[in-house]
Design a protein around this motif. Sequence first.
Motif: not given
Length: 231
Positions: A206-218
Amino acid sequence: MNIEVMIIEDDTRIAEINSRFTKKVAGFEVIAIATTGEQAIELLEIIQPQLVLLDVYLPDMKGTELIKSIRQSNPEIDIIMITAASEVDIVGHSLRSGVSDYIVKPVTFDRFKNSLENYQKKLEKLNFNENLSQDEITSLWRNSQQENSFVVEEEAPKGIDPLTLNKILHYLPQVKEEGITSEMLSKESGVSRSTARRYLEYLISQKKIYADLVYGNVGRPERRYFRTKHL
């Protein structure tokens, strides 16, 4: 002249928050707070508020039962529901009982203010006009949530419950710049992780949000969801 408000809420902490929210909106004044249905009925025999902010889950009765009592003894009093209840039967009962608005907890100040200001505008139209245009009449019945930019305009598809969807939508403004995971949303909203993920993915469509891959500390990537700029 201020609109006199009575708050009916069993959680004293939330009642105080609602009271402070009300006082921050120009033109409103809190004149009483009741924490049980019985106390509310007793106070309503003494005072005549213009508006009641009502919770559903009271220790001695449901707010929906109290609506019936208010309508019988004080039909001129308006009601806004502020509650965690999202069951269809409760929402439907409130709608049929002429409730002015229905706000699902947790409540943000912006949503609260929007509800009170919309109610105030409706009163002004009724009190200061002898006749109304069709557009003005239509606006009196318009649900304030329909004017809220967080509500999805299209009809939700199968598997997407509108009440759950709106609950998640009202949480989105609280999402910070670092975004949110489906697990975080699950804890905040009370839905399962899989349900949270399903609704988040729907909101992407619905184009209300978007997603992305985020790399954590590990070094392990996680899918995070971010608000679009217009939210």
